[in-house]
Design a protein around this motif. Structure first.
Motif, PDB file in Angstrom:
ATOM      1  N   UNK A 101       0.800  -1.203   0.000  1.00 62.51           N
ATOM      2  CA  UNK A 101       0.000   0.000   0.000  1.00 62.51           C
ATOM      3  C   UNK A 101       0.842   1.266   0.000  1.00 62.51           C
ATOM      4  N   UNK A 102       2.145   1.113  -0.060  1.00 64.52           N
ATOM      5  CA  UNK A 102       3.043   2.257  -0.014  1.00 64.52           C
ATOM      6  C   UNK A 102       3.019   3.000  -1.342  1.00 64.52           C
ATOM      7  N   UNK A 103       2.709   4.297  -1.314  1.00 58.78           N
ATOM      8  CA  UNK A 103       2.726   5.055  -2.572  1.00 58.78           C
ATOM      9  C   UNK A 103       4.123   5.040  -3.160  1.00 58.78           C
ATOM     10  N   UNK A 104       4.216   4.815  -4.451  1.00 58.68           N
ATOM     11  CA  UNK A 104       5.532   4.706  -5.071  1.00 58.68           C
ATOM     12  C   UNK A 104       6.297   6.028  -5.043  1.00 58.68           C
ATOM     13  N   UNK A 105       7.570   5.928  -4.832  1.00 58.99           N
ATOM     14  CA  UNK A 105       8.462   7.091  -4.865  1.00 58.99           C
ATOM     15  C   UNK A 105       9.561   6.794  -5.872  1.00 58.99           C
ATOM     16  N   UNK A 106      10.229   7.839  -6.325  1.00 56.48           N
ATOM     17  CA  UNK A 106      11.301   7.644  -7.297  1.00 56.48           C
ATOM     18  C   UNK A 106      12.639   7.557  -6.591  1.00 56.48           C
ATOM     19  N   UNK A 107      13.482   6.644  -7.047  1.00 55.53           N
ATOM     20  CA  UNK A 107      14.860   6.635  -6.584  1.00 55.53           C
ATOM     21  C   UNK A 107      15.540   7.895  -7.111  1.00 55.53           C
ATOM     22  N   UNK A 108      16.679   8.247  -6.500  1.00 52.75           N
ATOM     23  CA  UNK A 108      17.381   9.454  -6.941  1.00 52.75           C
ATOM     24  C   UNK A 108      17.752   9.381  -8.416  1.00 52.75           C
ATOM     25  N   UNK A 109      18.207   8.186  -8.842  1.00 54.89           N
ATOM     26  CA  UNK A 109      18.569   7.998 -10.247  1.00 54.89           C
ATOM     27  C   UNK A 109      17.390   8.290 -11.152  1.00 54.89           C
ATOM     28  N   UNK A 110      16.238   7.722 -10.792  1.00 54.69           N
ATOM     29  CA  UNK A 110      15.051   7.886 -11.634  1.00 54.69           C
ATOM     30  C   UNK A 110      14.567   9.319 -11.629  1.00 54.69           C
ATOM     31  N   UNK A 111      14.632   9.952 -10.449  1.00 54.06           N
ATOM     32  CA  UNK A 111      14.206  11.352 -10.358  1.00 54.06           C
ATOM     33  C   UNK A 111      15.053  12.214 -11.288  1.00 54.06           C
ATOM     34  N   UNK A 112      16.350  11.892 -11.319  1.00 55.69           N
ATOM     35  CA  UNK A 112      17.253  12.672 -12.174  1.00 55.69           C
ATOM     36  C   UNK A 112      16.940  12.438 -13.657  1.00 55.69           C
ATOM     37  N   UNK A 113      16.667  11.169 -13.962  1.00 58.23           N
ATOM     38  CA  UNK A 113      16.308  10.823 -15.329  1.00 58.23           C
ATOM     39  C   UNK A 113      15.039  11.578 -15.743  1.00 58.23           C
ATOM     40  N   UNK A 114      14.087  11.620 -14.824  1.00 51.51           N
ATOM     41  CA  UNK A 114      12.830  12.322 -15.079  1.00 51.51           C
ATOM     42  C   UNK A 114      13.075  13.801 -15.318  1.00 51.51           C
ATOM     43  N   UNK A 115      13.844  14.402 -14.399  1.00 46.70           N
ATOM     44  CA  UNK A 115      14.128  15.831 -14.496  1.00 46.70           C
ATOM     45  C   UNK A 115      14.824  16.167 -15.822  1.00 46.70           C
ATOM     46  N   UNK A 116      15.837  15.364 -16.141  1.00 49.49           N
ATOM     47  CA  UNK A 116      16.572  15.586 -17.391  1.00 49.49           C
ATOM     48  C   UNK A 116      15.653  15.538 -18.594  1.00 49.49           C
ATOM     49  N   UNK A 117      14.861  14.460 -18.651  1.00 52.86           N
ATOM     50  CA  UNK A 117      14.009  14.268 -19.828  1.00 52.86           C
ATOM     51  C   UNK A 117      12.979  15.383 -19.956  1.00 52.86           C
ATOM     52  N   UNK A 118      12.421  15.779 -18.816  1.00 49.51           N
ATOM     53  CA  UNK A 118      11.418  16.847 -18.854  1.00 49.51           C
ATOM     54  C   UNK A 118      12.059  18.153 -19.298  1.00 49.51           C
ATOM     55  N   UNK A 119      13.241  18.445 -18.735  1.00 46.78           N
ATOM     56  CA  UNK A 119      13.882  19.719 -19.085  1.00 46.78           C
ATOM     57  C   UNK A 119      14.311  19.739 -20.547  1.00 46.78           C
ATOM     58  N   UNK A 120      14.766  18.596 -21.034  1.00 46.72           N
ATOM     59  CA  UNK A 120      15.102  18.531 -22.451  1.00 46.72           C
ATOM     60  C   UNK A 120      13.882  18.814 -23.322  1.00 46.72           C
ATOM     61  N   UNK A 121      12.702  18.465 -22.807  1.00 46.94           N
ATOM     62  CA  UNK A 121      11.459  18.715 -23.538  1.00 46.94           C
ATOM     63  C   UNK A 121      10.895  20.103 -23.217  1.00 46.94           C
ATOM     64  N   UNK A 122      11.660  20.896 -22.457  1.00 44.58           N
ATOM     65  CA  UNK A 122      11.228  22.257 -22.137  1.00 44.58           C
ATOM     66  C   UNK A 122      10.131  22.317 -21.094  1.00 44.58           C
ATOM     67  N   UNK A 123      10.082  21.310 -20.207  1.00 47.35           N
ATOM     68  CA  UNK A 123       9.042  21.285 -19.175  1.00 47.35           C
ATOM     69  C   UNK A 123       9.693  21.228 -17.798  1.00 47.35           C
ATOM     70  N   UNK A 124       8.915  21.545 -16.783  1.00 49.22           N
ATOM     71  CA  UNK A 124       9.460  21.550 -15.432  1.00 49.22           C
ATOM     72  C   UNK A 124       9.133  20.262 -14.699  1.00 49.22           C
TER      73      UNK A 124
END
Lengths: 159, 159
Positions: A5-28
């Motif tokens: 029942x634990x809400x999923x969280x992102x590992x640091x690696x995944x969070x960084x991957x997410x941030x990178x991909x979003x910023x490359x797409x011009x999003x926050x």
DNA sequence: ATCGATGCAAAGCGTTTGCAGGGGT
DNA sequence: ACCCCTGCAAACGCTTTGCATCGAT
């Protein structure tokens, strides 16, 4: 598979991957988008926007359905998430970013990933000439989509 | 092909095929349904319900969009017409009743039929074990869908 | 401080439905 | 004669949009 029942969280690696991909797409990178992404990669089904909304509300209670739609759109633009094409009902979203094939159940509409590697050479294997013929017509193939269709066996009827 | 302004009509053979298939599906053969079917097999694109509506109005001026939807639904149930799955925009309908593959252009959204025979054994070829493995899980494969994806080459830019 | 993202409500679009009358078998 | 189909309008479900405010960079 994560059935806790634990809400999923992102590992640091995944969070960084997410941030990178979003910023490359011009999003926050926002709390809402991280939660939507975390949920999508935590499940092995392909939820609808509304299912994502209901799930993510446990992490971000004040999120709106419109924001979920906008988050999904941003993730699709960032190529972290894909829409699963379907003829019936609402669009389903796929958080498995690597190319892969699908299995679709005709009874339930459920879509699962197939444990078979993506074969970039499949078009050539279908017909060695085809790719060249299409190219001569100015069409360049960049990928393909394959789905096995079927259903869980019907309950056997008593004779 | 058929680029003449003549509204498409069904040959006697095709009309009979239509009538048979509809009746087998428990539906009636009406002027409206014949016109919708005739239009769908006269084009080599995959029109939307609205495009069918606008085209068929030339043959049956008083037809309504709702009737076009109901006719398409009846033809799909009779397995004479298929829906083309798509993630963007309205459903497209395919009057080519035999199983076949598609080519999709990412730029225009256009979908064409591929001149490659449908290979019922493709799932086995992908992975000889897969079909058996799925069957053991109670899943019976009844078909598959394959789409080559790409785009017409961009206009070359001047250096 | 800037400018995109959020949340809400309202509009949008493709599609389906309810119903009285018409048409196919 | 029966029952399904038609056409109209109204409802529907999913998705997008307009806008004032919030929050990430």
């Amino acid at each position: 598979m994560r059935k806790t029942g634990i809400p999923p969280t992102l590992s640091d690696t995944r969070e960084e991957r997410l941030r990178d991909a979003l910023e490359r797409a011009g999003a926050r990178c926002t709390r809402q988008r991280a939660a939507v992404f975390a949920y999508l990669i935590s499940v092995d089904t392909h939820p609808t926007a509304d299912q994502v909304y209901k799930a993510v509300r446990r992490t971000v209670p004040r999120i709106s359905l419109a924001t979920v739609y906008k988050a999904l759109e941003a993730l699709v633009r960032a190529r972290l998430v894909f829409k699963v094409p379907d003829t019936e009902g609402p669009t389903r979203y796929d958080g498995n970013g690597t190319e892969h094939y699908h299995l679709r159940c005709l009874q339930t509409g459920e879509v699962r990933d197939l444990p078979v590697p993506y074969d970039a050479a499949l078009p050539e294997k279908l017909d060695p000439d085809l790719v060249e013929r299409l190219r001569r017509q100015g069409f360049r193939i960049t990928g393909h989509r394959l789905e096995l269709i079927g259903s869980f066996e019907d309950e056997p009827t008593h004779p």
